[in-house]
Design a protein around this motif. Structure first.
Motif, PDB file in Angstrom:
ATOM      1  N   ASN A 175      31.924  43.921  38.926  1.00  0.00           N
ATOM      2  CA  ASN A 175      32.127  44.772  37.754  1.00  0.00           C
ATOM      3  C   ASN A 175      30.905  44.733  36.845  1.00  0.00           C
ATOM      4  O   ASN A 175      30.272  43.694  36.673  1.00  0.00           O
ATOM      5  CB  ASN A 175      33.352  44.315  36.962  1.00  0.00           C
ATOM      6  CG  ASN A 175      34.616  44.421  37.765  1.00  0.00           C
ATOM      7  OD1 ASN A 175      34.820  45.383  38.486  1.00  0.00           O
ATOM      8  ND2 ASN A 175      35.474  43.410  37.646  1.00  0.00           N
ATOM      9  N   GLU A 176      30.600  45.869  36.281  1.00  0.00           N
ATOM     10  CA  GLU A 176      29.534  45.939  35.291  1.00  0.00           C
ATOM     11  C   GLU A 176      29.877  47.019  34.280  1.00  0.00           C
ATOM     12  O   GLU A 176      30.603  47.962  34.581  1.00  0.00           O
ATOM     13  CB  GLU A 176      28.187  46.243  35.938  1.00  0.00           C
ATOM     14  CG  GLU A 176      28.105  47.556  36.661  1.00  0.00           C
ATOM     15  CD  GLU A 176      26.753  47.785  37.322  1.00  0.00           C
ATOM     16  OE1 GLU A 176      26.337  48.948  37.355  1.00  0.00           O
ATOM     17  OE2 GLU A 176      26.116  46.837  37.785  1.00  0.00           O
ATOM     18  N   GLY A 177      29.373  46.838  33.063  1.00  0.00           N
ATOM     19  CA  GLY A 177      29.632  47.846  32.045  1.00  0.00           C
ATOM     20  C   GLY A 177      29.160  47.403  30.678  1.00  0.00           C
ATOM     21  O   GLY A 177      28.723  46.268  30.480  1.00  0.00           O
TER      22      GLY A 177
ATOM     23  N   LYS B 144      27.207  42.196  33.699  1.00  0.00           N
ATOM     24  CA  LYS B 144      27.634  42.236  35.099  1.00  0.00           C
ATOM     25  C   LYS B 144      28.452  40.984  35.364  1.00  0.00           C
ATOM     26  O   LYS B 144      28.008  39.871  35.091  1.00  0.00           O
ATOM     27  CB  LYS B 144      26.429  42.251  36.043  1.00  0.00           C
ATOM     28  CG  LYS B 144      25.641  43.515  36.011  1.00  0.00           C
ATOM     29  CD  LYS B 144      24.518  43.467  37.049  1.00  0.00           C
ATOM     30  CE  LYS B 144      23.740  44.761  37.049  1.00  0.00           C
ATOM     31  NZ  LYS B 144      22.729  44.796  38.109  1.00  0.00           N
ATOM     32  N   GLU B 145      29.675  41.186  35.864  1.00  0.00           N
ATOM     33  CA  GLU B 145      30.558  40.063  36.196  1.00  0.00           C
ATOM     34  C   GLU B 145      31.100  40.312  37.594  1.00  0.00           C
ATOM     35  O   GLU B 145      32.020  41.121  37.773  1.00  0.00           O
ATOM     36  CB  GLU B 145      31.695  39.946  35.187  1.00  0.00           C
ATOM     37  CG  GLU B 145      31.228  39.590  33.793  1.00  0.00           C
ATOM     38  CD  GLU B 145      32.344  39.600  32.762  1.00  0.00           C
ATOM     39  OE1 GLU B 145      33.472  40.035  33.083  1.00  0.00           O
ATOM     40  OE2 GLU B 145      32.093  39.180  31.635  1.00  0.00           O
TER      41      GLU B 145
END
Length: 107
Positions: free
Chosen positions: A85-87, A81-82
């Protein structure tokens, strides 16, 4: 040959499988596409095929077909997670380069 995943990725996959209500694991594969030639594919698995290899990591089955395994051996799957955004992110020792957008890689 081995594929691993971080604790964050494992927890995310377990959560997805629980919310889905069925499935025996996560398929990790590759497809031909993009600027650099290959892209990662993630999908839930309900059945194992004859040419699949199964790796159990932290009580999660990672299923990889024999063709993809040659490109994915040694890969670590992470969930990051940034900000908003996450992925999932892949650390693949076989990848020699990526395209500028990060959607595909080459070996």
């Amino acid at each position: 040959m081995a594929v691993t995943m971080t604790a964050a990725a494992s927890e995310r996959v377990k959560s997805f499988l629980a919310n889905r209500g069925k499935g025996i694991g996560l398929r990790l594969g590759i497809k031909t596409t993009g600027c650099s030639g290959l892209a990662y594919v993630l999908e839930f698995v309900d059945d194992i095929n004859a040419d699949d290899e199964v790796f159990e990591v932290d009580e999660v089955n990672i299923i990889i077909d024999s063709k993809s395994l040659a490109y994915l051996d040694g890969t670590e799957l992470d969930f990051v997670k940034e900000g908003l955004n996450e992925g999932f992110q892949f650390t693949n020792p076989n990848a020699k380069g990526e395209c500028g957008c990060g959607e595909s890689f080459n070996v």
